[in-house]
Design a protein around this motif. Structure first.
Motif, PDB file in Angstrom:
ATOM      1  N   GLN A 162       0.849  -1.197   0.000  1.00 17.09           N
ATOM      2  CA  GLN A 162       0.000   0.000   0.000  1.00 17.09           C
ATOM      3  C   GLN A 162       0.880   1.241   0.000  1.00 17.09           C
ATOM      4  O   GLN A 162       2.028   1.201   0.417  1.00 17.09           O
ATOM      5  CB  GLN A 162      -0.957   0.018   1.184  1.00 17.09           C
TER       6      GLN A 162
ATOM      7  N   SER B 273      -3.329   4.677   1.780  1.00 18.33           N
ATOM      8  CA  SER B 273      -4.407   4.025   2.509  1.00 18.33           C
ATOM      9  C   SER B 273      -5.101   3.055   1.566  1.00 18.33           C
ATOM     10  O   SER B 273      -5.410   3.398   0.424  1.00 18.33           O
ATOM     11  CB  SER B 273      -5.376   5.105   3.002  1.00 18.33           C
ATOM     12  N   VAL B 274      -5.314   1.838   2.032  1.00 19.64           N
ATOM     13  CA  VAL B 274      -5.968   0.815   1.200  1.00 19.64           C
ATOM     14  C   VAL B 274      -7.347   1.319   0.759  1.00 19.64           C
ATOM     15  O   VAL B 274      -7.747   1.162  -0.393  1.00 19.64           O
ATOM     16  CB  VAL B 274      -6.107  -0.515   1.978  1.00 19.64           C
ATOM     17  N   LYS B 275      -8.045   1.938   1.721  1.00 21.16           N
ATOM     18  CA  LYS B 275      -9.377   2.462   1.431  1.00 21.16           C
ATOM     19  C   LYS B 275      -9.347   3.460   0.277  1.00 21.16           C
ATOM     20  O   LYS B 275     -10.118   3.361  -0.677  1.00 21.16           O
ATOM     21  CB  LYS B 275      -9.883   3.193   2.680  1.00 21.16           C
ATOM     22  N   ASP B 276      -8.451   4.430   0.377  1.00 20.70           N
ATOM     23  CA  ASP B 276      -8.365   5.472  -0.654  1.00 20.70           C
ATOM     24  C   ASP B 276      -7.978   4.865  -2.003  1.00 20.70           C
ATOM     25  O   ASP B 276      -8.448   5.314  -3.047  1.00 20.70           O
ATOM     26  CB  ASP B 276      -7.343   6.541  -0.265  1.00 20.70           C
TER      27      ASP B 276
ATOM     28  N   ALA C   9      -2.644  -4.763  -1.582  1.00 26.40           N
ATOM     29  CA  ALA C   9      -3.769  -4.896  -0.646  1.00 26.40           C
ATOM     30  C   ALA C   9      -5.050  -4.398  -1.309  1.00 26.40           C
ATOM     31  O   ALA C   9      -6.085  -5.067  -1.263  1.00 26.40           O
ATOM     32  CB  ALA C   9      -3.485  -4.121   0.636  1.00 26.40           C
TER      33      ALA C   9
END
Lengths: 356, 129
Positions: free
Chosen positions: A29, A32-35, A221
């Motif tokens: 990553q 951020s994995v989310k972003d 990720a």
């Protein structure tokens, strides 16, 4: 010693967290994995997947040989198409899953998983006899980027002027700054996107250019979350040397109408040892190895991949269920740290990607 | 890795922090830990009234891709838990030292002497990672 892609220094410069993966030091990553997941779902992101393997078949039997090796239909597809398929042994077990790219008549590219490059190449070489084509492993000559997300075409066509608006799962050779690259409308995220194969220097230049265009660098990720959200299997998890395509829910890739292919005899029997299902959890995050239980708390299988879906904010998983134990009432529980969490069986992908 | 390590806290090798106020110890995870985990999406800690043991796991914190055990810096009874964090665990990423997970009434104050100071923890983070 672990291997590094030619873009390793670029990843470090961007502050990526690096982890060992399939013998390679890879960016897991950046921020951020989310972003990173959301960039691919909503705008555009790019992955360095240069660790993957590239084999070329060149000669009059290139397509016929590829068709013989894999379960899906290569010969029936027109030149310029990409075909996803398992690669099986005679006994029907899966050696790898891969994409066959029909570049031009007599010229085929096969892209395979990094961890299976040697195994696949040795296998393919062992079945080569009688086919008039050269087989070469060019994995160390090629770098590979996956540009993924709804803005992929806009981004790439601004950099490759002659880029046609390719159909989904098709491939085209074009020129990026005087160098030949192979551009395919494929990916592992469910979104629209491209995979671009080229020599190391060209791909490095392309990566750097993409960074100046604010394309979000994405790590392994995010890639894993994205593929799970859209229900794509991963070798080593849903697929392995122990299972056949039916076990992994890939029956649609087995074309028994083909006159011959490796594994046809066994796969014609359609025997299944397991059933691969998709489970959605309102609470709890399923992880690989967690037991799956039926309504009577009896173990009926195991999670093969699991994560929190960024898009749904719910737990999502693939699970391998022992066939004779699938509950008729379809109550599934995932045992998370000795606590059962209710899971819902899902037939469709958890998330619908926006690919063409 | 640049990381924030306040001087008024005590630390464990498993990257928990402890704030000692009389006989009550607030426990959280360090900035180093939250940064290593990435986006925190799930937190599970025991109910008030449960006992925790020094060095033993008392809960888990999950990021999108990983599960990590939480280790207690002290033994004692949980007298409070930060319920808000279970519904918004991302706050741990935003403010690791403002996000206590549980408060423990300590049994044996001598356990505190075995925890690391901020200087020792800084050294520990620099040497082991």
């Amino acid at each position: 010693m672990t291997l590094r892609t030619q873009l390793y220094d670029e990843h470090v410069k961007l502050g990526a967290k690096i982890v060992p993966f399939a013998g390679w030091d890879m960016p897991v990553q950046y921020t951020s994995v989310k972003d990173e997941v959301l960039a691919v779902r909503k705008t555009v992101g790019v992955f360095d997947v240069s660790h993957m393997g590239e084999f070329f078949l060149e000669g009059s039997d290139a397509e016929a040989f590829a068709d013989y090796l894999v379960t899906n239909d290569v010969l029936g597809a027109p030149t310029g198409k990409a075909i996803y398929s398992p690669l099986c042994r005679e006994n029907g077990t899966v050696i790898d899953d891969l994409i066959v790219y029909k570049l031009s008549p007599g010229r085929v590219l096969i892209c395979v998983n990094a961890s299976n490059i040697d195994k696949d190449f040795n296998w393919i070489r062992s079945r080569h006899q009688g086919f008039k084509c050269n087989l070469t492993n060019r994995s160390s000559d090629y770098s590979l980027l996956a540009l993924q997300g709804p803005e992929s075409f806009e981004t790439l066509s601004s950099m490759i002027r002659e880029l046609p608006d390719l159909e989904y799962y098709s491939v085209h050779e074009c020129v990026y700054e005087t160098k030949q690259v192979i551009v395919a409308r494929t990916g592992y995220t469910g979104e629209d996107g491209f995979e671009i194969f080229g020599d190391h220097e060209t791909i490095r230049a392309l990566w750097q250019k993409l960074m100046t265009r604010k394309v979000v660098p994405c790590g392994l990720a995010a890639r894993d979350v994205l593929r799970l959200e859209v229900g794509y299997p991963l070798y080593g998890h849903e697929l392995s040397d122990e299972v056949n395509p039916y076990d992994a829910g890939l029956g649609w890739t087995v074309k028994l109408a083909k006159s011959r292919f490796v594994g046809k005899e066994e796969l014609t029997k359609k025997m299944t040892n397991f059933k691969t299902v998709k489970l959605l959890l309102d609470k709890g995050i399923p992880r690989e190895g967690y037991p799956v239980l039926n309504g009577r708390n009896e173990p009926i299988g195991t999670v093969t991949s699991g994560t929190l879906s960024v898009v749904l904010n719910k737990g999502v998983a693939f699970a391998r269920i022992n066939l004779d134990k699938v509950p008729a009432d379809e109550v599934f529980l995932v045992d998370i740290r000795q606590k059962p969490y209710e899971a819902q069986l899902v037939k469709k992908p958890f998330v619908t990607g926006g690919h063409k | 890795m640049a990381t924030n390590i306040p001087a008024n806290l005590k630390y464990t090798k498993e990257h928990e922090w402890a704030l000692v106020e009389g006989t009550t110890v607030s426990i959280g995870i360090t900035d180093f830990a939250q940064s290593a985990l990435g986006d925190i999406v799930f937190l599970e800690v025991p109910e008030v009234g449960s006992e925790v043991k020094v060095g033993a796991t008392f809960g888990v914190v999950e990021s999108i891709k990983s599960v990590s055990d939480l280790y207690s810096p002290v033994s004692g009874e949980i007298v409070a838990k930060n319920g808000d964090l279970e519904s918004s665990p991302e706050r741990i990423n935003e403010d690791a030292y403002g996000s206590w997970l549980i408060k423990v009434k300590i049994k044996n104050p001598s356990e505190l002497d075995k925890l690391m100071s901020s200087e020792q923890y800084t050294e520990f983070c620099n040497s082991s990672h």
